[in-house]
Design an enzyme around this catalytic site. Structure first.
Site, mmCIF file in Angstrom:
data_model
loop_
_atom_site.group_PDB
_atom_site.id
_atom_site.type_symbol
_atom_site.label_atom_id
_atom_site.label_comp_id
_atom_site.label_asym_id
_atom_site.label_seq_id
_atom_site.Cartn_x
_atom_site.Cartn_y
_atom_site.Cartn_z
ATOM 1 N N ASP A 220 26.008 -15.817 5.182
ATOM 2 C CA ASP A 220 24.693 -16.414 5.014
ATOM 3 C C ASP A 220 24.811 -17.813 4.421
ATOM 4 O O ASP A 220 25.576 -18.047 3.495
ATOM 5 C CB ASP A 220 23.893 -15.509 4.077
ATOM 6 C CG ASP A 220 22.458 -15.925 3.943
ATOM 7 O OD1 ASP A 220 21.773 -15.965 4.968
ATOM 8 O OD2 ASP A 220 22.032 -16.222 2.814
ATOM 9 N N GLU A 289 26.355 -18.901 9.252
ATOM 10 C CA GLU A 289 25.025 -19.490 9.370
ATOM 11 C C GLU A 289 25.009 -20.828 8.651
ATOM 12 O O GLU A 289 25.302 -20.908 7.468
ATOM 13 C CB GLU A 289 23.960 -18.591 8.729
ATOM 14 C CG GLU A 289 22.573 -19.192 8.824
ATOM 15 C CD GLU A 289 21.617 -18.696 7.758
ATOM 16 O OE1 GLU A 289 20.488 -18.347 8.098
ATOM 17 O OE2 GLU A 289 21.980 -18.675 6.575
#
Ligand code: NAG
Ligand code: NAG
Ligand code: NAG
Ligand code: NAG
Ligand code: NAG
Ligand code: NAG
Ligand code: NAG
Ligand code: NAG
Ligand code: NAG
Ligand code: NAG
Length: 572
Positions: A220, A289
């Site tokens: 993330d 990401e």
């Protein structure tokens, strides 16, 4: 006879244990948002046992792997992206035993499990943070602490950095008498990656999950991992149109995309490769990401990422993009993928509006069609395979902190609730998501007609289109065929893949008029067949099409193949 049986068994074991180093190269990766996938205990919130009970669906649509948004122990300030224990499951979702059952069932269905990994911060309720506040060693420097700045005797944060969720990125702690950095919610203090002990802790977390059978990690917001060591102010973005405390009002040169990030990623790649080598298992997939520039995204490839998410269809393409715009984007990506690495195409995720809402209902299948026939990995968000749509929320209904923190006038610009509503399984209570008629986010009111069960029964539906796309993606023409991206008549985007006699072409009409395209002068067979078409186009699969006048109905997409491909896929 006995010897033969033994030999066969031995061969079978040897084969099933064989490592497949290329498993990911033409894969479909499916994102499951656990809170909204399936509730097994009637509390209105999705959970692990719910997911386990629905894994047959994930296998049915042909996913090779699925990634789970965070299920770690968390006070749920940011729905699981605030972690209070990186090696435990939140009781809302279940237990470690439930997780082990999920992994075992996934394995039996040939599905790989990928965990979300949220390295940049923990919850403020994590024991590390509690100890850090008290300066207990070794935790005292686990987070980013700075002294206050005093202006005219007034306490100020150490610099102008802003949180992604609006306002200062610094929160005063009255016990330690210092500010701590939080690039997201105040309940999510940033970990200090300049501290080697923190880096070691996080490697142990990765190993913990790999030992439990996890085949990779989706990392993330990796580009937020490091900040400038001199804590310099960030420059203004000169955006008078947005409020002063909005994250986008600054250019994030000191809090994003720092070079140190790539070095840490390389150490994680090595850790995972070593684990695969020791356990004789397939290579681990790393998905990263980073809403970063094209060039920076590509840098992640060279630091060990298998899938530096290509958000092109989310951030660059939109409803009014022309055929030429699409061609430009696709060509740019294909050119940027380093030698030996594979491209990837993200259709949607839990942070952005659903593909059917971004491009319009009638184009719900278009992006998936393009993503599935381009070379490489397609990343699909749960529900997009049935064309689920955003639900509108009032401010009072909004629960996403990104929405709530933006206030009643701007919440809808930021809130991610619309794309996170429960999965629509059938037309029963709460769309079959939960036995409870009250769910953590309301079910979309269109569930009575828009649901998986209904679409499975239909002759032609988003689900059926998805299945046929998955089936064609398995053909070697998609894996290895030559790629051509062309524009006809200024309006028609044509993406073709050719390998020997095999031809696959997606034509998408980016205008609001139908068009007939003549591609007979190209190196294609004179006769093609409709393999799949947008719902609403009235084009039936199996319809023959002459290359000298391919009809592309308005605002829709058609997947044509050579006849040999069609027959090889439909003979059984
Ligand atoms: C996290 O949970 C595990 C259970 O898996 C427990 O053993 C461990 O002590 C917890 N760690 C922290 C830091 O609380
Ligand atoms: C980051 O690394 C690149 C080379 O990989 C270098 O050109 C650049 O100057 C570095 N940036 C900083 C701020 O050190
Ligand atoms: C996309 O554009 C078409 C017109 O080409 C329009 O009918 C449709 O409503 C638009 N959809 C969205 C989601 O903006
Ligand atoms: C959702 O809200 C937008 C903006 O207020 C409106 O244009 C749209 O029609 C609404 N959609 C539904 C399904 O209510
Ligand atoms: C619900 O779906 C079933 C088929 O799955 C159908 O028979 C039934 O009529 C539907 N009920 C409603 C209220 O739409
Ligand atoms: C939910 O169920 C309860 C109990 O059966 C019922 O009283 C209530 O009206 C239902 N609410 C909705 C929105 O269906
Ligand atoms: C292509 O088709 C032709 C005619 O059917 C056949 O002779 C040829 O061998 C095929 N080529 C390949 C590469 O399959
Ligand atoms: C299609 O193009 C070819 C080659 O340019 C031409 O010979 C043919 O007449 C065209 N067919 C139609 C139907 O326009
Ligand atoms: C930090 O946390 C935020 C919020 O959950 C997330 O969006 C971001 O990607 C994270 N950054 C890293 C490096 O994990
Ligand atoms: C594309 O769609 C528009 C209107 O929706 C239509 O007029 C035009 O003929 C279509 N083009 C093709 C090649 O089908």
């Amino acid at each position: 006879m006995l010897r033969l049986t033994i030999l066969t068994c031995f061969l079978f074991v040897a084969l099933s244990a064989a490592v497949n180093p290329n498993w990911y190269k033409n894969a479909v990766v499916y994102q499951i948002y656990p809170r909204s996938f399936k509730d097994s205990n009637g509390d209105g919130i999705g959970d692990l046992n719910g997911i386990t009970s629905k894994l047959e669906h994930v296998a049915d649509i042909g996913a090779d792997a699925f990634w789970l948004s965070p299920i770690y122990k968390s006070p749920q300030v940011d729905f699981g992206y605030d972690i209070s224990n990186f090696t435990d499951i939140d009781p809302t979702y279940g237990t470690l035993a439930d997780f082990d059952r999920l992994v075992a069932k996934a394995k039996s269905l040939g599905l790989k499990v990928i965990m979300d990994f949220v390295p940049n911060h923990s919850s403020h309720e994590h024991p590390w943070f509690k100890n850090s506040i008290k300066k207990i060693k070794p935790y005292d420097e686990y987070y980013v602490w700075r002294n206050a700045k005093y202006v005219n005797g007034k306490r100020q944060p150490p610099n102008n950095w802003l949180s992604n969720f609006q306002g200062s990125a610094w929160e005063w702690n009255n016990d330690r008498k210092q500010y701590y950095l939080h690039q997201f919610a105040a309940g999510q203090p940033d970990l200090n990656y300049r501290n080697p002990a923190v880096r070691e802790e996080m490697k142990n977390v990765l190993t913990f999950w790999m030992n439990r059978g996890v085949s990779g990690f989706r990392i993330d917001a990796i580009n937020h991992m490091f900040e400038d060591s001199q804590f310099r102010d960030e420059p203004s973005a000169n955006r008078p149109d947005i409020p002063k405390n909005d994250y986008d009002s600054l250019v994030h040169i000191y809090t994003k995309d720092l070079n140190e990030t790539y070095d840490v990623l390389k150490t994680w790649r090595k850790l995972m490769d070593d684990h695969s080598a020791h356990t004789n298992t397939d290579p681990k997939m790393i998905l990263t990401e980073a809403y970063a520039s094209h060039e920076l995204t590509v840098k992640y490839y060279n630091s060990g990422s298998t899938v530096p998410f290509n958000f092109m269809f989310i951030t660059d393409a939109h409803n009014s993009s022309s055929a030429m715009d699409f061609k430009g984007m696709i060509d740019r990506w294909m050119k940027a993928v380093p030698e030996g690495k594979v491209a990837n195409w993200v259709v949607g995720n839990h942070d952005n509006h659903r593909v059917a809402s971004r491009f319009g209902r009638h184009r719900a299948d278009e992006i998936t069609m393009i993503a599935m026939i381009l070379p490489g990995i397609a990343v699909i968000y749960n529900g997009d395979e049935i064309g689920m749509e955003d639900r509108n929320f009032t401010y009072a209904e909004t629960v996403d902190p990104a929405g709530c923190n933006s206030g009643p006038a701007r919440y809808y610009l930021r809130s991610r609730d619309p794309e996170r509503t429960p999965y629509q399984w059938d037309n029963t209570t709460s769309a079959g998501f939960s036995s409870n008629n009250k769910t953590w986010l309301p079910v979309h009111s269109n569930y009575k007609t828009l649901n998986l069960k209904h679409q499975k029964a239909e002759y032609y539906s988003h689900y059926q289109v998805f299945k046929s796309l998955r089936s064609i993606k398995r053909q070697s023409v998609i894996e290895r065929g030559e790629l051509k991206v062309e524009v006809y008549d200024k309006r028609i985007l044509s993406i073709s893949r050719v390998l020997g006699n095999d031809t696959v072409i997606v034509m998408t009409n980016r205008s609001n008029k139908p068009a007939a395209v003549n591609i007979s002068s190209r190196n294609v067979p004179p006769l093609l067949i409709v393999y799949a078409a947008s719902i609403g186009s009235n084009l039936r699969p199996g319809t023959l099409a002459l290359t000298n006048s391919l009809l592309v109905p308005k605002e829709s997409s058609v997947l044509f193949t050579s006849l040999n491909i069609y027959w090889s896929d439909h003979e059984n």
